[in-house]
Design a protein around this motif. Structure first.
Motif, PDB file in Angstrom:
ATOM      1  N   SER A   6       0.849  -1.183   0.000  1.00 12.25           N
ATOM      2  CA  SER A   6       0.000   0.000   0.000  1.00 12.25           C
ATOM      3  C   SER A   6       0.889   1.239   0.000  1.00 12.25           C
ATOM      4  O   SER A   6       2.075   1.164   0.322  1.00 12.25           O
ATOM      5  N   LEU A   7       0.310   2.376  -0.356  1.00 10.55           N
ATOM      6  CA  LEU A   7       1.093   3.611  -0.438  1.00 10.55           C
ATOM      7  C   LEU A   7       0.285   4.759   0.153  1.00 10.55           C
ATOM      8  O   LEU A   7      -0.702   5.193  -0.432  1.00 10.55           O
ATOM      9  N   THR A   8       0.702   5.194   1.330  1.00 11.04           N
ATOM     10  CA  THR A   8       0.009   6.296   1.990  1.00 11.04           C
ATOM     11  C   THR A   8       0.949   7.382   2.481  1.00 11.04           C
ATOM     12  O   THR A   8       0.536   8.523   2.658  1.00 11.04           O
ATOM     13  N   SER A   9       2.228   7.060   2.710  1.00  6.48           N
ATOM     14  CA  SER A   9       3.137   7.980   3.376  1.00  6.48           C
ATOM     15  C   SER A   9       4.575   7.758   2.914  1.00  6.48           C
ATOM     16  O   SER A   9       4.921   6.647   2.481  1.00  6.48           O
ATOM     17  N   PRO A  10       5.442   8.766   3.002  1.00  3.87           N
ATOM     18  CA  PRO A  10       6.860   8.561   2.709  1.00  3.87           C
ATOM     19  C   PRO A  10       7.520   7.549   3.640  1.00  3.87           C
ATOM     20  O   PRO A  10       8.548   6.962   3.289  1.00  3.87           O
ATOM     21  N   ARG A  63       8.261  10.502  -4.248  1.00  6.49           N
ATOM     22  CA  ARG A  63       7.042  10.245  -5.016  1.00  6.49           C
ATOM     23  C   ARG A  63       5.801  10.274  -4.132  1.00  6.49           C
ATOM     24  O   ARG A  63       4.691  10.473  -4.623  1.00  6.49           O
ATOM     25  N   ALA A  64       5.974  10.065  -2.824  1.00  2.73           N
ATOM     26  CA  ALA A  64       4.834  10.164  -1.913  1.00  2.73           C
ATOM     27  C   ALA A  64       4.370  11.607  -1.756  1.00  2.73           C
ATOM     28  O   ALA A  64       3.265  11.856  -1.278  1.00  2.73           O
ATOM     29  N   PHE A  65       5.223  12.574  -2.160  1.00  2.00           N
ATOM     30  CA  PHE A  65       4.850  13.993  -2.135  1.00  2.00           C
ATOM     31  C   PHE A  65       4.512  14.518  -3.528  1.00  2.00           C
ATOM     32  O   PHE A  65       4.127  15.676  -3.658  1.00  2.00           O
ATOM     33  N   ALA A  66       4.694  13.683  -4.562  1.00  2.00           N
ATOM     34  CA  ALA A  66       4.559  14.157  -5.933  1.00  2.00           C
ATOM     35  C   ALA A  66       3.127  14.052  -6.428  1.00  2.00           C
ATOM     36  O   ALA A  66       2.316  13.293  -5.894  1.00  2.00           O
ATOM     37  N   THR A 125      -0.585   8.013  -3.708  1.00  2.00           N
ATOM     38  CA  THR A 125      -0.898   7.913  -2.285  1.00  2.00           C
ATOM     39  C   THR A 125      -2.387   8.133  -2.020  1.00  2.00           C
ATOM     40  O   THR A 125      -3.081   8.799  -2.790  1.00  2.00           O
ATOM     41  N   THR A 126      -2.841   7.592  -0.906  1.00  2.00           N
ATOM     42  CA  THR A 126      -4.200   7.812  -0.424  1.00  2.00           C
ATOM     43  C   THR A 126      -4.131   8.258   1.039  1.00  2.00           C
ATOM     44  O   THR A 126      -3.051   8.362   1.623  1.00  2.00           O
ATOM     45  N   ASN A 127      -5.297   8.498   1.631  1.00  2.00           N
ATOM     46  CA  ASN A 127      -5.344   8.857   3.042  1.00  2.00           C
ATOM     47  C   ASN A 127      -5.528   7.626   3.935  1.00  2.00           C
ATOM     48  O   ASN A 127      -5.962   7.747   5.078  1.00  2.00           O
ATOM     49  N   SER A 128      -5.213   6.453   3.399  1.00  2.00           N
ATOM     50  CA  SER A 128      -5.243   5.163   4.107  1.00  2.00           C
ATOM     51  C   SER A 128      -6.659   4.669   4.401  1.00  2.00           C
ATOM     52  O   SER A 128      -6.833   3.747   5.185  1.00  2.00           O
ATOM     53  N   ARG A 129      -7.659   5.237   3.736  1.00  2.00           N
ATOM     54  CA  ARG A 129      -9.036   4.824   3.975  1.00  2.00           C
ATOM     55  C   ARG A 129      -9.616   3.965   2.862  1.00  2.00           C
ATOM     56  O   ARG A 129     -10.803   3.623   2.896  1.00  2.00           O
ATOM     57  N   ALA A 130      -8.798   3.615   1.867  1.00  2.00           N
ATOM     58  CA  ALA A 130      -9.299   2.816   0.753  1.00  2.00           C
ATOM     59  C   ALA A 130      -8.122   2.257  -0.027  1.00  2.00           C
ATOM     60  O   ALA A 130      -6.976   2.682   0.135  1.00  2.00           O
ATOM     61  N   VAL A 181      -0.007  10.652   6.808  1.00  2.00           N
ATOM     62  CA  VAL A 181      -0.209  10.274   5.411  1.00  2.00           C
ATOM     63  C   VAL A 181      -0.141  11.524   4.543  1.00  2.00           C
ATOM     64  O   VAL A 181      -0.349  12.647   5.017  1.00  2.00           O
ATOM     65  N   THR A 182       0.139  11.335   3.245  1.00  2.00           N
ATOM     66  CA  THR A 182       0.299  12.470   2.345  1.00  2.00           C
ATOM     67  C   THR A 182      -0.548  12.283   1.087  1.00  2.00           C
ATOM     68  O   THR A 182      -0.011  12.066  -0.005  1.00  2.00           O
ATOM     69  N   PRO A 183      -1.866  12.373   1.199  1.00  2.00           N
ATOM     70  CA  PRO A 183      -2.705  12.229  -0.002  1.00  2.00           C
ATOM     71  C   PRO A 183      -2.607  13.419  -0.941  1.00  2.00           C
ATOM     72  O   PRO A 183      -2.936  13.297  -2.118  1.00  2.00           O
ATOM     73  N   LEU A 184      -2.164  14.577  -0.450  1.00  2.00           N
ATOM     74  CA  LEU A 184      -2.009  15.759  -1.284  1.00  2.00           C
ATOM     75  C   LEU A 184      -0.538  15.954  -1.637  1.00  2.00           C
ATOM     76  O   LEU A 184       0.339  15.782  -0.780  1.00  2.00           O
ATOM     77  N   PRO A 185      -0.223  16.303  -2.877  1.00  2.00           N
ATOM     78  CA  PRO A 185       1.172  16.521  -3.259  1.00  2.00           C
ATOM     79  C   PRO A 185       1.738  17.794  -2.633  1.00  2.00           C
ATOM     80  O   PRO A 185       1.012  18.756  -2.369  1.00  2.00           O
ATOM     81  N   GLY A 186       3.047  17.787  -2.404  1.00  2.00           N
ATOM     82  CA  GLY A 186       3.725  18.976  -1.914  1.00  2.00           C
ATOM     83  C   GLY A 186       3.515  19.286  -0.451  1.00  2.00           C
ATOM     84  O   GLY A 186       3.836  20.396  -0.001  1.00  2.00           O
TER      85      GLY A 186
END
Length: 334
Positions: free
Chosen positions: A110-114, A149-152, A187-192, A222-227
């Motif tokens: 899964s991918l939610t955070s750096p 890429r988790a911030f991109a 990334t997501t906010n870990s809810r799906a 978590v970093t669902p939004l870039p930057g």
């Protein structure tokens, strides 16, 4: 947030791209401010020390893992709850070879955070890759690139000049290391769990695929939004401790149906009239997925959803791009 209702999954109502609201500081404000400014220089020092110096020195895998644990230790990411499917507590060491990702296997994470990439590197020392929705090939990336890429912003296709490679080629080239795929592609906010990339379909038939779910408490790292560099650092360094909940499912191996040769892929090369990136949309489309391959994607997706105690949604990378554009326009008016 009603204006973003179009970016909720129609079946479940889950919004996987909305940022997690932070709790008010309250009486903890002095402590959290102190922790942030105390940890920040230490975190910068150990992080830069690793990526500028240590990762290039011949200190071996154990030395690099120790350095990565120092990076995780500064924000007090210590309490790691690890559970493996089919293994009772206290008996993991007896079944480690069969139940945990090993060299030559593939980790579908899964991918939610750096923090995801740092933790996986500290445990498994893998080869990292980037997946895209429109191609079965992957782009090999470094640990630092996996973190950034988790911030991109999400991408539906590789950047011009990106070197794409088959998953099987990487598995064959690095038999002594595991391979990490982030099949959600963003990334997501870990809810799906988002629809998975077709890069999983390029895994060789006999190669084990281990779905791995990483979840955090508190969940606001978590970093669902870039930057979101500054907000992430604040949440990471101002909290007294963080807990990672790691779940590893039983390995998935392509069955006989999934191991059938995939449909013929486009052999067109870049010419004056056609570009290689334009041919990616012709490859691995939904119509080219066999029944066995779809079963493989469903099995990995269901495993990730079950491990994370979330649901699968139909929103993907393109919907997140639309969400970010709308979010950016709205934020300018606030």
């Amino acid at each position: 947030m009603e204006k973003f209702s179009q970016f909720r999954d129609r079946g479940s109502g889950i919004a996987p791209f909305l940022p997690i609201p932070s709790e008010p500081l309250g009486l903890q404000a002095p402590l959290r401010i102190f922790l942030f400014f105390f940890r920040l220089p230490l975190f910068i020092f150990v992080t830069l020390g690793y990526f500028i110096v240590l990762q290039w020195l011949p200190i071996g895998s154990l030395g690099k893992k120790a350095a990565l644990w120092c990076i995780l230790g500064v924000p007090s990411i210590w309490w790691i709850d690890l559970q493996v499917d089919g293994v009772r507590k206290g008996s993991l060491s007896k079944q480690q070879q069969a139940r945990l990702p090993q060299p030559g296997s593939v980790i579908a994470s899964s991918l939610t955070s750096p923090i995801d990439a740092v933790y996986l590197a500290a445990i498994f020392d893998p080869i990292f890759t980037a997946s895209y929705p429109n191609t079965r090939q992957v782009e090999r990336i470094s640990l630092l690139q996996a973190i950034l890429r988790a911030f991109a912003s999400p991408a539906t296709r590789p950047a011009p000049g990106a070197r794409m490679v088959d998953v099987g080629t990487l598995v064959e080239k690095y038999p002594n290391r595991a391979l990490v795929l982030f099949p959600e592609c963003t990334t997501t906010n870990s809810r799906a769990i988002l629809p998975l990339s077709h890069s999983l379909l390029a895994v060789p038939p006999k190669t084990k695929i281990f779905p791995v779910s990483l979840r955090y408490t508190p969940v606001d790292v978590v970093t669902p939004l870039p930057g979101s560099y500054i907000s992430f650092l604040w949440m990471l360094l101002s909290r007294p401790t963080h807990c990672i909940r790691v779940r590893i499912a039983e390995c998935v191996v392509q069955g006989r149906a999934a191991s059938e040769a995939p449909p013929a892929r486009s052999t067109r090369k870049s010419t004056y009239h056609t570009n290689y990136l334009d041919t990616l949309d012709q490859e691995s489309g939904d119509g080219e997925v066999t029944v066995g391959e779809k079963a493989l994607l469903d099995q990995v997706g269901e495993s990730l959803a079950r491990l994370g105690r979330v649901k699968r949604v139909g929103l993907g990378v393109k919907e997140k791009q639309d969400f970010i554009r709308m979010w950016s326009r709205t934020r300018r008016t606030w």
